[in-house]
Design a protein around this motif. Structure first.
Motif, PDB file in Angstrom:
ATOM      1  N   PHE A   1      -1.672   4.108   0.209  1.00 33.86           N
ATOM      2  CA  PHE A   1      -1.759   2.782   1.140  1.00 33.86           C
ATOM      3  C   PHE A   1      -0.831   3.170   2.420  1.00 33.86           C
ATOM      4  CE2 PHE A   1      -4.572   0.974  -2.207  1.00 33.86           C
ATOM      5  CZ  PHE A   1      -5.569   0.424  -1.300  1.00 33.86           C
ATOM      6  N   PRO A   2      -0.417   3.745   3.053  1.00 32.21           N
ATOM      7  CA  PRO A   2       1.019   4.344   3.961  1.00 32.21           C
ATOM      8  C   PRO A   2       0.844   2.719   4.118  1.00 32.21           C
ATOM      9  CG  PRO A   2      -1.639   4.630   5.746  1.00 32.21           C
ATOM     10  CD  PRO A   2      -1.495   4.346   4.402  1.00 32.21           C
ATOM     11  N   ASP A   3       0.589   1.626   4.144  1.00 28.65           N
ATOM     12  CA  ASP A   3       1.300   0.430   5.014  1.00 28.65           C
ATOM     13  C   ASP A   3       0.857  -0.775   3.696  1.00 28.65           C
ATOM     14  OD1 ASP A   3      -1.972  -0.058   4.385  1.00 28.65           O
ATOM     15  OD2 ASP A   3      -1.740  -0.638   6.230  1.00 28.65           O
ATOM     16  N   GLU A   4       1.563  -0.175   2.488  1.00 24.95           N
ATOM     17  CA  GLU A   4       1.427  -1.341   1.786  1.00 24.95           C
ATOM     18  C   GLU A   4       2.106  -1.040   0.376  1.00 24.95           C
ATOM     19  OE1 GLU A   4      -0.188  -3.768   1.377  1.00 24.95           O
ATOM     20  OE2 GLU A   4      -2.551  -3.939   1.816  1.00 24.95           O
ATOM     21  N   ASN A   5       2.842  -2.133  -0.517  1.00 26.25           N
ATOM     22  CA  ASN A   5       4.185  -1.978  -0.850  1.00 26.25           C
ATOM     23  C   ASN A   5       3.862  -2.071  -2.868  1.00 26.25           C
ATOM     24  OD1 ASN A   5       3.869  -4.666  -1.481  1.00 26.25           O
ATOM     25  ND2 ASN A   5       4.867  -4.654  -0.565  1.00 26.25           N
ATOM     26  N   HIS A   6       4.456  -2.236  -3.316  1.00 27.93           N
ATOM     27  CA  HIS A   6       4.444  -2.739  -4.795  1.00 27.93           C
ATOM     28  C   HIS A   6       2.879  -3.858  -5.024  1.00 27.93           C
ATOM     29  CE1 HIS A   6       6.339  -1.874  -8.832  1.00 27.93           C
ATOM     30  NE2 HIS A   6       6.231  -2.834  -9.128  1.00 27.93           N
ATOM     31  N   TRP A   7       2.787  -3.860  -4.407  1.00 24.25           N
ATOM     32  CA  TRP A   7       1.150  -4.826  -4.581  1.00 24.25           C
ATOM     33  C   TRP A   7       0.488  -4.085  -3.281  1.00 24.25           C
ATOM     34  CZ3 TRP A   7       5.764  -7.660  -3.704  1.00 24.25           C
ATOM     35  CH2 TRP A   7       6.144  -8.218  -5.268  1.00 24.25           C
ATOM     36  N   ILE A   8      -0.849  -4.558  -3.130  1.00 22.19           N
ATOM     37  CA  ILE A   8      -1.951  -4.321  -2.153  1.00 22.19           C
ATOM     38  C   ILE A   8      -2.158  -5.526  -1.408  1.00 22.19           C
ATOM     39  CG2 ILE A   8      -4.209  -3.137  -2.069  1.00 22.19           C
ATOM     40  CD1 ILE A   8      -1.936  -1.688  -2.377  1.00 22.19           C
TER      41      ILE A   8
ATOM     42  N   VAL B   1      23.530  -1.708  -2.274  1.00 19.42           N
ATOM     43  CA  VAL B   1      22.558  -2.613  -2.201  1.00 19.42           C
ATOM     44  C   VAL B   1      21.996  -2.641  -0.731  1.00 19.42           C
ATOM     45  CG1 VAL B   1      21.153  -4.550  -2.961  1.00 19.42           C
ATOM     46  CG2 VAL B   1      22.924  -4.305  -4.288  1.00 19.42           C
ATOM     47  N   TYR B   2      20.418  -2.280  -0.439  1.00 19.19           N
ATOM     48  CA  TYR B   2      20.443  -1.961   0.485  1.00 19.19           C
ATOM     49  C   TYR B   2      18.955  -1.854   1.301  1.00 19.19           C
ATOM     50  CZ  TYR B   2      19.737   2.835  -0.702  1.00 19.19           C
ATOM     51  OH  TYR B   2      18.918   4.184  -1.471  1.00 19.19           O
ATOM     52  N   ARG B   3      18.097  -2.139   0.276  1.00 20.48           N
ATOM     53  CA  ARG B   3      16.464  -2.635   0.168  1.00 20.48           C
ATOM     54  C   ARG B   3      16.404  -3.156  -0.962  1.00 20.48           C
ATOM     55  NH1 ARG B   3      13.749   3.686  -0.958  1.00 20.48           N
ATOM     56  NH2 ARG B   3      13.353   3.159   1.252  1.00 20.48           N
ATOM     57  N   HIS B   4      15.257  -3.946  -0.895  1.00 17.51           N
ATOM     58  CA  HIS B   4      14.679  -4.568  -1.873  1.00 17.51           C
ATOM     59  C   HIS B   4      13.108  -5.121  -1.897  1.00 17.51           C
ATOM     60  CE1 HIS B   4      14.853  -7.381  -5.163  1.00 17.51           C
ATOM     61  NE2 HIS B   4      13.843  -8.778  -4.042  1.00 17.51           N
ATOM     62  N   TRP B   5      12.071  -4.338  -2.861  1.00 22.23           N
ATOM     63  CA  TRP B   5      10.392  -4.264  -2.953  1.00 22.23           C
ATOM     64  C   TRP B   5      10.158  -3.169  -2.119  1.00 22.23           C
ATOM     65  CZ3 TRP B   5       9.087  -4.588  -6.631  1.00 22.23           C
ATOM     66  CH2 TRP B   5       9.196  -6.445  -7.761  1.00 22.23           C
ATOM     67  N   ASP B   6      10.208  -4.058  -0.121  1.00 21.70           N
ATOM     68  CA  ASP B   6       9.571  -3.017   0.664  1.00 21.70           C
ATOM     69  C   ASP B   6       9.592  -2.635   1.992  1.00 21.70           C
ATOM     70  OD1 ASP B   6       9.291  -5.445   1.518  1.00 21.70           O
ATOM     71  OD2 ASP B   6       6.949  -5.204   1.817  1.00 21.70           O
TER      72      ASP B   6
ATOM     73  N   THR C   1      -7.286  10.824 -14.424  1.00 19.86           N
ATOM     74  CA  THR C   1      -5.956   9.537 -13.860  1.00 19.86           C
ATOM     75  C   THR C   1      -7.124   9.106 -12.546  1.00 19.86           C
ATOM     76  OG1 THR C   1      -4.639  10.416 -15.874  1.00 19.86           O
ATOM     77  CG2 THR C   1      -4.228   8.557 -13.807  1.00 19.86           C
ATOM     78  N   LEU C   2      -6.878   7.969 -11.864  1.00 20.92           N
ATOM     79  CA  LEU C   2      -6.585   7.124 -11.313  1.00 20.92           C
ATOM     80  C   LEU C   2      -5.578   7.058 -10.639  1.00 20.92           C
ATOM     81  CD1 LEU C   2      -8.173   6.815  -8.394  1.00 20.92           C
ATOM     82  CD2 LEU C   2      -8.391   4.496  -9.497  1.00 20.92           C
ATOM     83  N   VAL C   3      -4.464   7.609  -9.537  1.00 21.24           N
ATOM     84  CA  VAL C   3      -3.461   7.122  -9.040  1.00 21.24           C
ATOM     85  C   VAL C   3      -3.326   6.071  -8.401  1.00 21.24           C
ATOM     86  CG1 VAL C   3      -1.142   7.731  -8.419  1.00 21.24           C
ATOM     87  CG2 VAL C   3      -2.384   9.557 -10.581  1.00 21.24           C
ATOM     88  N   ILE C   4      -2.671   5.456  -7.774  1.00 24.49           N
ATOM     89  CA  ILE C   4      -2.993   4.447  -6.527  1.00 24.49           C
ATOM     90  C   ILE C   4      -1.182   3.878  -6.328  1.00 24.49           C
ATOM     91  CG2 ILE C   4      -3.494   2.399  -5.869  1.00 24.49           C
ATOM     92  CD1 ILE C   4      -5.656   2.725  -7.622  1.00 24.49           C
ATOM     93  N   HIS C   5      -1.173   4.054  -5.055  1.00 25.74           N
ATOM     94  CA  HIS C   5       0.463   3.985  -4.865  1.00 25.74           C
ATOM     95  C   HIS C   5       0.462   3.766  -3.303  1.00 25.74           C
ATOM     96  CE1 HIS C   5       3.983   4.839  -6.985  1.00 25.74           C
ATOM     97  NE2 HIS C   5       5.107   3.721  -6.343  1.00 25.74           N
ATOM     98  N   GLY C   6       1.787   2.755  -3.046  1.00 30.22           N
ATOM     99  CA  GLY C   6       1.897   2.451  -1.835  1.00 30.22           C
ATOM    100  C   GLY C   6       3.021   3.320  -0.850  1.00 30.22           C
ATOM    101  N   ALA C   7       3.120   3.444   0.846  1.00 35.40           N
ATOM    102  CA  ALA C   7       4.594   4.388   0.828  1.00 35.40           C
ATOM    103  C   ALA C   7       6.165   3.139   1.095  1.00 35.40           C
ATOM    104  CB  ALA C   7       4.136   4.673   2.125  1.00 35.40           C
ATOM    105  N   LYS C   8       4.869   1.973   1.180  1.00 32.36           N
ATOM    106  CA  LYS C   8       6.656   1.201   1.242  1.00 32.36           C
ATOM    107  C   LYS C   8       7.033   0.248   0.402  1.00 32.36           C
ATOM    108  CE  LYS C   8       6.580  -1.576   5.093  1.00 32.36           C
ATOM    109  NZ  LYS C   8       5.977  -2.747   6.206  1.00 32.36           N
TER     110      LYS C   8
END
Length: 692
Positions: free
Chosen positions: A647-654, A169-174, A612-619
């Motif tokens: 989004f290079p600066d967003e996580n699972h959520w914007i 266990v070494y990372r979580h969400w962002d 399809t529109l694909v949206i994703h955050g890099a974090k």
């Protein structure tokens, strides 16, 4: 004649609304403190301050103004202080990490309570109001706060940038969890500011995934701290927690011992009873099945054999942390979901009977003291609001209706035309009833036709319904003219364990039947335009729209939107929850690739044809962005109309205001681009030429 509302609910207005945090009641039940977050689209940031409200009437009063992210406020048991976590500047010293601050409720300057070099994640007051238990990520080999400060300084000054770990266990969400550090319990003395790590020199550590205040309970005499700990110390990818207890002498550790520990069970949310005779907690029999719900359990503290028992086994709902005892120790209060809503429940310990004390909507936080219960509740029709109501010492609701004690967003929403929301049920997979929430455009006219927009929830084991969603706001969608549907498909929470567990090892199958059943039912409505049907989803909902793209006949849905969606269950092994993959899918991919692929959208990419529109955050570490990129690349390689918003600066959520506004803009533009009523029909994109 009264003036009618005409302003639609827009994204800009959504980001002007204030967002209320969980409440904390004073010991006499007369005052409530909460954080209030004010977003700023202009500054592209959010700032939170503390506010005081009265349960007896009167205007709210802003308590802090100088902070940036003042949060987690809690009244001291004696009422002298309100403690909160913040990063501030005091006496020329700027906090590098979040610290604990104290402020008198009658006003004045907040002061730093003590210095914790490694920062404060969460805290809890001791009953005497003279000490606080803190959670902080420390170097386990460190000795004292000066040593921790030196280690932190050396770590920050290092020239290397690698993250090195041997933990499962070494990372979580962002976030990568702090390298080389573990979460410990610290004790801070209010009078002196002295901080002591009461787990220093032991092998105990709290859970690594979001340790919080609900992981701690302090005995009524202040001499013991029960806490959630990880027996595997981060070395198991799907860890099961245990409960332990620290015995104190003043602010120093006298001893530490295990309370409840069993390899087959996962335990959390300890709570001492007011009479000190019992410890309540949540227990989940993970060895029986990984989807087993959390159940109420009680440990008899007077029994030297440390006997505990589950007391809610006959109740097919899942209590959530925190657990609060009634004043007479006869019952436990908590939040639990019930068919698309969540309420505050009272569970009678002796009679083992649940009853609703405060109804949602969706209740996001509550507190009780001195015959008063305060809740933070939202509904599809409004953002979070605070209400106060009477309860007796048994936690039983008194006769009067709950009264609202704030009006933070009323002025902004006064002239906004909001559409209506309805709850429906359709026959879905296995012939079972499935809940469908419908949100209608303002001024909805059943004689007209409207496009249909599915918004598919994530999880999969969540159950949204009558709630206000900041990132996927159903009424904002409806204000654009869509009848917006939320289906609580098989696998959703709040409908009993059998319903939740039904999709295990066969992801996609039952959920698709439910979605199609809801679509069939809606297409029979005279007010739905059969040619204008769209499906969107995030996280597991994103997985579902990718699954639908592969398994639903092209043309039924004009376009899909996939936000942070799971695409390839082998590639998904890079996520922060990989320890649960085999439990959910039925096998590790290396033992049964066919089983993994049978539930993976990427394995059926040959049949994907819908734009399809694909949206994703890099974090995003829960669904790594390679999932979205692979899906987008696959569609482009196949010649399917697709667009990527990354989004290079967003996580699972914007989360940033400007990024959120862009998210909504791209969302709506994509739907309009593929709406036959909005644009001319587009020609299909050409497939890439094959190489010879």
């Amino acid at each position: 004649m009264a003036k009618t509302s005409s302003t639609p609910l827009t994204v800009d207005l959504l980001w002007q609304l204030q967002r209320i945090g969980a409440p904390s009641l004073s010991a006499d039940g007369a005052q409530v403190v909460c954080s209030v977050t004010q977003p700023s689209m202009q500054d592209n940031r959010t700032a939170s301050s503390l506010w005081l409200l009265s349960t007896l009437g009167g205007e709210p009063r802003q308590l802090t103004q100088c902070g940036d992210k003042d949060g987690q406020p809690r009244f001291s048991p004696t009422g002298e202080w309100i403690a909160f976590v913040a990063k501030r500047e005091q006496n020329g010293v700027k906090d590098e990490t979040p610290q604990l601050y104290l402020i008198p409720p009658d006003g004045g300057e907040a002061r730093r309570a003590g210095v914790v070099p490694t920062g404060v994640d969460a805290f809890k007051w001791f009953p005497d109001g003279q000490r606080l238990a803190l959670i902080s990520w420390v170097w386990p080999e460190g000795r004292g706060m000066k040593d921790q400060a030196a280690r932190l300084k050396a770590f920050k000054e290092r020239k290397e940038t690698a993250y090195i770990t041997d933990a499962a266990v070494y990372r979580h969400w962002d976030d990568n969890l702090p390298m080389g550090r573990v979460p410990h319990v610290l004790v801070l003395e209010v009078a002196t500011g002295k901080v002591t790590d009461v787990l220093e020199g032991t092998d105990y550590e709290l859970q690594r995934r979001e340790p919080g205040a609900a992981d701690l309970s302090i005995s009524p005499d202040g001499q013991r701290i029960a806490f959630v700990h990880d027996p595997a110390r981060g070395q198991h990818p799907a860890p099961r927690m245990a409960l332990a207890e620290i015995e104190l002498k003043g602010s120093a550790r006298k001893a530490v011992r295990d309370l409840v520990k069993h390899a087959d069970w996962d335990f959390n949310a300890p709570s001492y009873s007011p009479d000190s005779l019992s410890l309540a907690f949540l227990a989940s029999h993970q060895a029986k099945k990984h989807t087993m719900p959390q159940q109420l359990a009680v440990l008899d503290l007077a029994d030297k054999r440390a006997r505990w028992e589950v007391i809610s086994a006959e109740w097919d709902r899942e209590p959530q942390a925190p657990l609060l005892w009634s004043e007479d120790a006869s019952a436990l209060l908590f939040v639990a979901e019930e068919q698309g809503r969540s309420h505050v429940w009272r569970f009678d310990v002796a009679h083992r009977e649940p009853s609703v004390v405060a109804q949602g909507g969706t209740i996001h936080g509550f507190d009780t003291a001195a015959a008063c219960l305060v809740t933070l509740t939202d509904r599809a029709a409004h953002p979070g609001r605070l209400h106060a109501q009477g309860v007796d010492d048994r936690g039983v609701r008194l006769g009067q209706e709950a009264e609202r004690i704030e009006t933070f967003n009323d002025k902004l929403l006064a002239n906004v035309a909001l559409g209506s929301t309805e709850e429906h049920w359709v026959t879905g997979a296995k012939g079972e009833k499935v809940q469908v929430w419908l949100h209608f455009p303002p001024g909805f006219d059943r004689k007209k036709k409207y496009p249909l927009l599915h918004t598919i929830h994530g999880g999969p084991h969540t159950g949204p319904g009558d709630c206000w969603h900041w990132r996927w706001n159903y009424l904002v969608f409806a204000a654009q003219g869509y009848v917006t549907a939320n289906v609580n498909y098989h696998g959703s929470s709040g409908f009993g364990h059998a319903f939740l567990d039904s999709i295990t090892h066969q992801w996609g199958a039952l959920e698709l039947q439910d979605m199609e059943a809801a679509t069939d039912w809606l297409l029979k409505k005279p007010w739905i335009d059969r040619q204008r049907v769209f499906a969107t989803g995030g996280s597991y909902g994103g997985y579902m729209v990718a699954w639908m793209n592969a398994h639903v006949k092209p043309g039924r849905y004009k376009a899909y939107i996939c936000h942070a969606g799971c695409f390839d269950w082998v590639g998904m092994f890079a996520d922060d929850a990989y320890g649960w993959h085999a439990q959910e899918l039925g096998a590790w991919y290396w033992n049964d690739m066919a089983k993994a692929h049978s539930q993976s959208p990427h394995a059926f990419a040959a049949s994907m044809q819908t734009p399809t529109l694909v949206i994703h955050g890099a974090k995003d570490y829960r669904v790594p962005d390679a999932q979205g990129l692979a899906y987008y690349n696959t569609l482009k390689a196949k010649g399917v109309d697709a667009k990527l918003v990354w989004f290079p600066d967003e996580n699972h959520w914007i989360l940033k205001p400007r990024n959120s506004a862009l998210w909504y803009q791209e969302f709506f533009d994509w739907l309009k681009r593929h709406d036959p009523a909005a644009t001319p029909k587009r020609t299909a994109a050409k497939k890439p030429a094959s190489k010879r």
